[in-house]
Design a protein around this motif. Structure first.
Motif, PDB file in Angstrom:
ATOM      1  N   GLU A   1       0.836  -1.209   0.000  1.00 41.80           N
ATOM      2  CA  GLU A   1       0.000   0.000   0.000  1.00 41.80           C
ATOM      3  C   GLU A   1       0.873   1.262   0.000  1.00 41.80           C
ATOM      4  OE1 GLU A   1      -3.088  -0.538  -0.595  1.00 41.80           O
ATOM      5  OE2 GLU A   1      -3.020  -2.698  -0.190  1.00 41.80           O
TER       6      GLU A   1
ATOM      7  N   LYS B   1       2.448   1.646  -3.405  1.00 37.82           N
ATOM      8  CA  LYS B   1       1.540   2.166  -4.425  1.00 37.82           C
ATOM      9  C   LYS B   1       1.449   3.698  -4.355  1.00 37.82           C
ATOM     10  CE  LYS B   1      -2.603   0.805  -6.789  1.00 37.82           C
ATOM     11  NZ  LYS B   1      -3.692  -0.130  -6.905  1.00 37.82           N
TER      12      LYS B   1
ATOM     13  N   THR C   1      -3.424   8.255  -4.025  1.00 38.28           N
ATOM     14  CA  THR C   1      -3.942   7.230  -3.101  1.00 38.28           C
ATOM     15  C   THR C   1      -4.990   6.341  -3.768  1.00 38.28           C
ATOM     16  OG1 THR C   1      -5.586   8.798  -2.264  1.00 38.28           O
ATOM     17  CG2 THR C   1      -3.502   8.665  -1.063  1.00 38.28           C
TER      18      THR C   1
ATOM     19  N   VAL D   1      -5.588   2.537  -2.989  1.00 42.01           N
ATOM     20  CA  VAL D   1      -4.768   2.181  -1.827  1.00 42.01           C
ATOM     21  C   VAL D   1      -5.666   1.934  -0.615  1.00 42.01           C
ATOM     22  CG1 VAL D   1      -2.938   2.956  -0.272  1.00 42.01           C
ATOM     23  CG2 VAL D   1      -2.858   3.576  -2.708  1.00 42.01           C
ATOM     24  N   LYS D   2      -5.452   0.800   0.046  1.00 42.34           N
ATOM     25  CA  LYS D   2      -6.237   0.487   1.244  1.00 42.34           C
ATOM     26  C   LYS D   2      -5.569   1.058   2.487  1.00 42.34           C
ATOM     27  CE  LYS D   2      -6.727  -4.180   0.422  1.00 42.34           C
ATOM     28  NZ  LYS D   2      -6.248  -4.476  -0.904  1.00 42.34           N
ATOM     29  N   LYS D   3      -6.389   1.433   3.467  1.00 44.30           N
ATOM     30  CA  LYS D   3      -5.828   1.961   4.724  1.00 44.30           C
ATOM     31  C   LYS D   3      -5.122   0.850   5.500  1.00 44.30           C
ATOM     32  CE  LYS D   3      -8.221   6.177   5.448  1.00 44.30           C
ATOM     33  NZ  LYS D   3      -8.277   7.270   6.399  1.00 44.30           N
TER      34      LYS D   3
END
Ligand code: PBE
Length: 267
Positions: free
Chosen positions: A109, A112, A156, A159-161
């Motif tokens: 993440e 990315k 972002t 993109v996952k948290k």
């Protein structure tokens, strides 16, 4: 002042920055190739260079500094680059993002975001100016991130948290890199990363991303400024490509000085 040449007027000194900067190496080559044998390149720091520039400028005295774009000094003072007819400083280049090997798999993440990070010299200059006007780098970065949701959304995208994953970004205390590193750090922090920004010298910055003690840098000036560092470590790093286009290096003087070219320093 009674000095009859620019060399006498500035005591044959060019005010440089930190010795690890590519700009210093390029300037040493300039002195060599233009045969400026009487001249000295003074080592220091970015902060000392801009302080000397401000001091001279306020008194309208002559001064020659090593400079680069993007930089807030061009908005603050009326300055010009000296022409470089031999092209020693090279063509405009890009600033690249470099990650340590393994980051892509271990922190996809963050990787990315770093890969998608891309902005313009004007964006960077805006953050630099806020810092120059007295804001803390982290506050200036947070404000820029808040004001530029459209750009940040692209970085972002997809993109996952995360929750508290650690990321360490290295940077040198060059005004341009203080700005970019704080902005990327803030974006990662907002995604849930626990971000450390580690200020180092240029050599250790490259060593750090090559040996994995730093996760990434957004401060690689390529292909020429950091050519030596890049060639030394290119098999041990992951080059994510450019994050900014349109940089420049050179000798910079106040516009009130009556010279236009590096050749004029020979007189
Ligand atoms: N700089 C700013 C650096 C890269 C970023 C131009 C001072 C250098 O010369 O290495």
């Amino acid at each position: 002042s009674g000095a009859s040449t620019v060399g006498e007027a500035v005591d044959y000194k060019i005010i440089g920055i930190d010795p690890g900067a590519g700009l210093m190496k390029a300037t040493a080559k300039v002195l060599d190739e233009y045969k400026l044998d009487d001249w000295k390149l003074v080592e220091g720091s970015s902060a000392a260079m801009t302080a000397a520039l401000k001091k001279a400028y306020d008194k309208q005295e002559p001064i020659i500094v090593t400079g680069w774009t993007p930089h807030w000094m061009f908005a603050k003072f009326d300055l010009k680059y000296l022409e470089d007819p031999k092209g020693v400083y090279g063509p405009d280049e890009t600033i690249n993002t470099i990650a340590r090997k393994g980051l892509k798999d271990e922190a996809p993440e963050a990787y990315k975001v770093l890969d998608q990070f891309n902005w313009t010299p004007d964006d960077m200059a805006a953050v630099m100016s806020s810092i120059q006007n007295g804001e803390k780098p982290e506050d200036a970065a947070a404000q820029w991130v808040k004001d530029n949701g459209d750009k940040v959304a692209k970085w972002t995208d997809g993109v996952k948290k995360v929750s508290g994953d650690k990321i360490t970004l290295g940077y040198v205390a060059w005004d341009s890199e203080i700005a970019s590193t704080n902005v990327v750090g803030k974006v990662l922090e907002d995604l849930g990363f626990k971000v450390t920004l580690r200020q180092v010298e240029a050599g250790p910055m490259w060593t750090g991303v090559a040996d994995g003690s730093l996760d990434a840098i957004v401060a690689a000036w390529l292909p020429s400024t950091h050519e030596d560092y890049y060639n030394r470590y290119k098999d041990k790093i992951d080059d994510l490509g450019e994050n900014l286009k349109g940089t420049k290096l050179g000798l910079v003087v106040p516009a009130y000085m009556d010279i236009d070219s590096i050749e004029d320093l020979k007189k």
